[in-house]
Motif scaffolding. Structure first.
Motif, mmCIF file in Angstrom:
data_model
loop_
_atom_site.group_PDB
_atom_site.id
_atom_site.type_symbol
_atom_site.label_atom_id
_atom_site.label_comp_id
_atom_site.label_asym_id
_atom_site.label_seq_id
_atom_site.Cartn_x
_atom_site.Cartn_y
_atom_site.Cartn_z
ATOM 1 N N ALA A 47 0.825 -1.213 0.000
ATOM 2 C CA ALA A 47 0.000 0.000 0.000
ATOM 3 C C ALA A 47 0.857 1.259 0.000
ATOM 4 C CB ALA A 47 -0.923 0.007 1.211
ATOM 5 N N GLY A 48 2.172 1.113 0.167
ATOM 6 C CA GLY A 48 3.058 2.259 0.188
ATOM 7 C C GLY A 48 3.187 2.848 1.577
ATOM 8 N N TYR A 49 3.443 4.143 1.632
ATOM 9 C CA TYR A 49 3.752 4.759 2.920
ATOM 10 C C TYR A 49 3.201 6.170 2.991
ATOM 11 C CZ TYR A 49 7.581 6.525 -0.018
ATOM 12 O OH TYR A 49 8.322 7.090 -1.040
ATOM 13 N N CYS A 50 2.882 6.580 4.220
ATOM 14 C CA CYS A 50 2.402 7.932 4.496
ATOM 15 C C CYS A 50 3.439 8.743 5.250
ATOM 16 C CB CYS A 50 1.103 7.875 5.296
ATOM 17 S SG CYS A 50 -0.322 7.341 4.320
ATOM 18 N N SER A 51 4.630 8.189 5.412
ATOM 19 C CA SER A 51 5.742 8.851 6.064
ATOM 20 C C SER A 51 7.022 8.252 5.511
ATOM 21 C CB SER A 51 5.676 8.656 7.584
ATOM 22 O OG SER A 51 6.910 8.934 8.196
ATOM 23 N N ILE A 52 7.983 9.086 5.143
ATOM 24 C CA ILE A 52 9.242 8.584 4.599
ATOM 25 C C ILE A 52 9.987 7.765 5.646
ATOM 26 C CG2 ILE A 52 11.454 9.249 3.580
ATOM 27 C CD1 ILE A 52 10.078 11.788 2.554
ATOM 28 N N ALA A 53 9.877 8.150 6.921
ATOM 29 C CA ALA A 53 10.565 7.410 7.976
ATOM 30 C C ALA A 53 10.126 5.951 8.006
ATOM 31 C CB ALA A 53 10.317 8.069 9.334
ATOM 32 N N VAL A 54 8.856 5.695 7.767
ATOM 33 C CA VAL A 54 8.360 4.316 7.741
ATOM 34 C C VAL A 54 8.951 3.565 6.555
ATOM 35 C CG1 VAL A 54 6.284 2.902 7.448
ATOM 36 C CG2 VAL A 54 6.251 4.869 8.998
ATOM 37 N N GLN A 55 9.001 4.212 5.392
ATOM 38 C CA GLN A 55 9.590 3.571 4.222
ATOM 39 C C GLN A 55 11.076 3.269 4.446
ATOM 40 O OE1 GLN A 55 8.537 2.146 1.734
ATOM 41 N NE2 GLN A 55 10.120 2.132 0.157
ATOM 42 N N ARG A 56 11.787 4.189 5.058
ATOM 43 C CA ARG A 56 13.206 3.973 5.342
ATOM 44 C C ARG A 56 13.403 2.806 6.304
ATOM 45 N NH1 ARG A 56 16.990 8.103 4.616
ATOM 46 N NH2 ARG A 56 17.836 7.754 6.723
ATOM 47 N N ALA A 57 12.501 2.685 7.272
ATOM 48 C CA ALA A 57 12.587 1.564 8.207
ATOM 49 C C ALA A 57 12.354 0.240 7.495
ATOM 50 C CB ALA A 57 11.567 1.749 9.331
ATOM 51 N N ARG A 58 11.396 0.210 6.585
ATOM 52 C CA ARG A 58 11.150 -1.019 5.816
ATOM 53 C C ARG A 58 12.361 -1.375 4.946
ATOM 54 N NH1 ARG A 58 4.984 0.664 4.095
ATOM 55 N NH2 ARG A 58 3.901 -0.328 5.855
ATOM 56 N N ARG A 111 15.449 -0.612 5.603
ATOM 57 C CA ARG A 111 16.501 -1.104 6.491
ATOM 58 C C ARG A 111 16.250 -2.561 6.864
ATOM 59 N NH1 ARG A 111 16.239 2.788 9.598
ATOM 60 N NH2 ARG A 111 17.953 4.042 8.770
ATOM 61 N N LEU A 112 14.979 -2.898 7.050
ATOM 62 C CA LEU A 112 14.625 -4.273 7.375
ATOM 63 C C LEU A 112 14.892 -5.211 6.204
ATOM 64 C CD1 LEU A 112 13.252 -6.233 9.403
ATOM 65 C CD2 LEU A 112 11.063 -5.594 8.383
ATOM 66 N N ALA A 113 14.598 -4.758 4.983
ATOM 67 C CA ALA A 113 14.728 -5.614 3.802
ATOM 68 C C ALA A 113 16.144 -5.641 3.236
ATOM 69 C CB ALA A 113 13.751 -5.153 2.720
ATOM 70 N N HIS A 114 16.859 -4.510 3.318
ATOM 71 C CA HIS A 114 18.136 -4.396 2.614
ATOM 72 C C HIS A 114 19.313 -4.071 3.514
ATOM 73 C CE1 HIS A 114 15.561 -4.383 -0.907
ATOM 74 N NE2 HIS A 114 14.968 -3.265 -0.506
ATOM 75 N N GLY A 115 19.033 -3.819 4.798
ATOM 76 C CA GLY A 115 20.115 -3.487 5.712
ATOM 77 C C GLY A 115 20.479 -2.017 5.714
ATOM 78 N N GLU A 116 19.822 -1.219 4.871
ATOM 79 C CA GLU A 116 20.094 0.218 4.824
ATOM 80 C C GLU A 116 18.890 0.947 4.243
ATOM 81 O OE1 GLU A 116 23.289 1.001 2.161
ATOM 82 O OE2 GLU A 116 22.281 0.139 0.419
ATOM 83 N N ALA A 117 18.761 2.222 4.642
ATOM 84 C CA ALA A 117 17.693 3.058 4.090
ATOM 85 C C ALA A 117 18.129 3.590 2.740
ATOM 86 C CB ALA A 117 17.383 4.197 5.049
ATOM 87 N N ARG A 118 17.221 3.533 1.759
ATOM 88 C CA ARG A 118 17.549 3.969 0.402
ATOM 89 C C ARG A 118 16.784 5.206 -0.051
ATOM 90 N NH1 ARG A 118 17.864 -1.920 -2.771
ATOM 91 N NH2 ARG A 118 19.606 -2.753 -1.537
ATOM 92 N N THR A 119 15.699 5.517 0.626
ATOM 93 C CA THR A 119 14.884 6.668 0.248
ATOM 94 C C THR A 119 15.309 7.878 1.062
ATOM 95 O OG1 THR A 119 13.004 5.248 -0.285
ATOM 96 C CG2 THR A 119 12.538 7.576 0.084
ATOM 97 N N GLY A 120 15.636 8.955 0.392
ATOM 98 C CA GLY A 120 16.009 10.181 1.084
ATOM 99 C C GLY A 120 14.790 10.964 1.530
ATOM 100 N N TYR A 121 15.048 11.945 2.366
ATOM 101 C CA TYR A 121 13.961 12.798 2.839
ATOM 102 C C TYR A 121 13.657 13.899 1.828
ATOM 103 C CZ TYR A 121 13.940 10.500 7.397
ATOM 104 O OH TYR A 121 13.809 9.584 8.397
ATOM 105 N N LEU A 122 12.695 14.737 2.133
ATOM 106 C CA LEU A 122 12.273 15.803 1.234
ATOM 107 C C LEU A 122 13.400 16.807 1.015
ATOM 108 C CD1 LEU A 122 8.716 16.506 2.711
ATOM 109 C CD2 LEU A 122 9.219 15.268 0.599
ATOM 110 N N ARG A 123 13.400 17.390 -0.182
ATOM 111 C CA ARG A 123 14.366 18.422 -0.536
ATOM 112 C C ARG A 123 13.626 19.685 -0.938
ATOM 113 N NH1 ARG A 123 19.304 15.902 -1.734
ATOM 114 N NH2 ARG A 123 20.127 18.030 -1.459
ATOM 115 N N PHE A 124 14.331 20.810 -0.930
ATOM 116 C CA PHE A 124 13.724 22.058 -1.386
ATOM 117 C C PHE A 124 13.212 21.883 -2.810
ATOM 118 C CE2 PHE A 124 16.842 24.549 1.510
ATOM 119 C CZ PHE A 124 16.048 24.265 2.609
#
Length: 327
Positions: free
Chosen positions: A273-284, A286-299
């Protein structure tokens, strides 16, 4: 009934009633000028606003005009209290066990409540303005309710009777700053900038069958730079319903009319279903790949958050924001 607050140069704006299809609006100035007035005198003013809403929906309101969400402030531009919870307990607990540093600590089987700044909310089209990208800028799509007067010691069922309005919120987070505060055993303050609200505050009856058991059983859709980030079910994974959140908050205090209580970011147990917060996606990640791959928002990034009913009509209107630097 759907209510909004138009910008008029003042701190609290001008109250308007909006049609169910979001096509037309009508100033409520003959009844009340501000939403807080209505909350303070709910039983007297509500029937008058409902009559105006009925006339508007039937095309009989004489001074109706096209509704423009870009002219809206938050429905309550400032509130006496703003509390956000982490109501989606189990998915977040699973992600914490995976070592997700951006997520707050568990609440020990009780709702985790976070005090937010309530003196300056953002409107649905206001920019998310931050000093630096280094803070870890994140969206946090969730639901919230506005209460009437709630007594201390209220039970969860009685607390639900005190829900006046339902809102859609972008509980913006600066995750790196917030995590640094948590590491010092401090509640996040710098990590919780001004939250943004969709243009419409709706009475629970407007949600129809989607309002069940103190939960909103509809998907919350988030688009990031025009691409879908998530369409998460707001009802199924909500461990603590709004009555429980309010009851827990009122263990040691009463709430006064106009208090806002949020669910926290919606988390769907189905990762598809995706995510409503980038922090949740980054946690997933980290669980699947050992590291967060999605960056946070930029200007320059854009975020759009919306909830549609079964009839595909927007329930709260959309939050549609850009990220900008200070100055």
């Amino acid at each position: 009934m759907k209510l909004a607050t138009y910008k008029d140069g003042s701190r609290d704006g001008q109250l308007v009633v909006v049609s169910r299809d979001l096509g037309m609006a009508h100033y409520a100035s003959g009844i009340a000028t501000r939403l807080q007035q209505v909350l303070d005198d709910w039983n007297f003013l509500l029937p008058q606003l409902q009559d105006l809403s009925t006339q508007l929906n039937q095309g009989r309101a004489r001074h109706a005009f096209p509704f423009d969400p870009s002219l809206c402030m938050a429905p309550l531009p400032r509130a006496y209290q703003w509390i956000s919870a982490e109501a989606y307990l189990q998915p977040l607990d699973d992600l914490r066990q995976a070592g997700a540093g951006e997520l707050p600590p568990p609440g020990g089987g009780e709702p985790l409540l976070l005090q937010g700044a309530s003196d300056d909310f953002l409107g649905p089209c206001d920019d998310i303005v931050v000093r630096s990208e280094e803070g870890g800028i994140d969206f946090g799509a969730g639901l919230a309710v506005v209460t009437g007067d709630i007594p201390m010691g209220v039970s969860p069922p009685a607390a639900l009777d005190g829900v006046r309005l339902v809102l859609l919120v972008n509980d913006v987070g600066l995750r790196h700053l917030g995590q640094a505060e948590l590491a010092r055993d401090q509640a996040p303050v710098l990590g919780r900038p001004a939250a943004a609200f969709a243009p419409l505050a709706v009475t629970p009856d407007e949600l129809g069958s989607a309002w069940q058991g103190g939960r909103v059983h509809l998907p919350v859709r988030v688009d990031w730079n025009g691409r879908k980030a998530g369409a998460c079910d707001a009802g199924a994974g909500m461990h603590f319903h709004f009555g429980q959140l309010i009851s827990h908050l009122c263990k040691t205090r009463r709430l006064r009319a106009g208090a806002i209580v949020g669910s926290g970011r919606v988390v769907d147990s189905d990762a598809k279903a995706g995510y409503c917060s980038i922090a949740v996606q980054r946690a997933r990640e980290r669980l699947a790949h050992g590291e967060a791959r999605t960056g946070y928002l930029r200007f320059g990034d854009s975020v759009r958050i919306e909830v549609k009913g079964e009839d595909e009509v927007s329930v709260f209107g959309a939050i549609d924001q850009d990220v900008a630097g200070l100055g």
